[in-house]
Design an enzyme around this catalytic site. Sequence first.
Site, PDB file in Angstrom:
ATOM      1  CD1 TRP A 269      39.406  35.274  37.754  1.00  0.00           C
ATOM      2  CD2 TRP A 269      38.579  36.915  37.097  1.00  0.00           C
ATOM      3  NE1 TRP A 269      39.477  34.785  36.896  1.00  0.00           N
ATOM      4  CE2 TRP A 269      39.016  35.536  36.275  1.00  0.00           C
ATOM      5  CE3 TRP A 269      37.270  37.561  36.655  1.00  0.00           C
ATOM      6  CZ2 TRP A 269      38.601  35.451  35.353  1.00  0.00           C
ATOM      7  CZ3 TRP A 269      37.207  37.619  35.382  1.00  0.00           C
ATOM      8  CH2 TRP A 269      37.609  36.303  34.804  1.00  0.00           C
TER       9      TRP A 269
ATOM     10  CD  GLU B  54      39.051  40.019  33.301  1.00  0.00           C
ATOM     11  OE1 GLU B  54      39.162  40.906  34.750  1.00  0.00           O
ATOM     12  OE2 GLU B  54      40.540  39.102  33.179  1.00  0.00           O
TER      13      GLU B  54
ATOM     14  CE1 TYR C  70      41.195  32.345  34.244  1.00  0.00           C
ATOM     15  CE2 TYR C  70      41.919  33.434  36.249  1.00  0.00           C
ATOM     16  CZ  TYR C  70      41.749  33.047  34.728  1.00  0.00           C
ATOM     17  OH  TYR C  70      42.022  35.155  34.408  1.00  0.00           O
TER      18      TYR C  70
END
Length: 193
Positions: A52, A44, A22
């Site tokens: 995350w 988000e 990522y």
Amino acid sequence: MDTSPNLTRCAWAGSDPLYHDYHDREWGVPVHDDRLLFEFLILEGAQAGLSWITILRKREAYRAAFAGFDPELVARFDDAKTAELLANPGIVRNRLKIAAAVGNARAFLKVQEEFGSFDAYLWRFVDGKPIQNARKTLSDIPASTPVSDALSRDLKKRGFRFVGSTICYAHMQAVGMVNDHVVDCFRWRELSE
């Protein structure tokens, strides 16, 4: 792109290969595709209060559950679909976050109608080009900025939820509106050019 574990990366990327991928391929790369912008907006919001990496691990399940992040389809989700989502162990089963995702899809479509695209709306907050920062350490990166404050206020005014300034800044970082790779990270220079 070399994604070897020996590259110097931002400290938050840690050692998890999913995080590396990522970080190396997506984070901070300018995004102008509305569907991907919608995906990051929903992810988000889902991440609020969580790490995350938790969301990255659930990303494919989110794509399946949220119709490939097609805002027109998500905007039509009803109570039965919400109940289905609340029973889906592959996503964050939070009623408020799911309701916000559906409501945000409806608000997203209105923004597209007004501005021609969500991309056109969003990128005007940075005059159409990424803000190039030169952060030396992770601690130099703020949780929010005056730009994310303004974006958050405007999104809320338009009916979006789970779009506080910190979430907006994380979104801006993810979609490349700002380059917050630290200066010794191999991606900082690549995304500064």
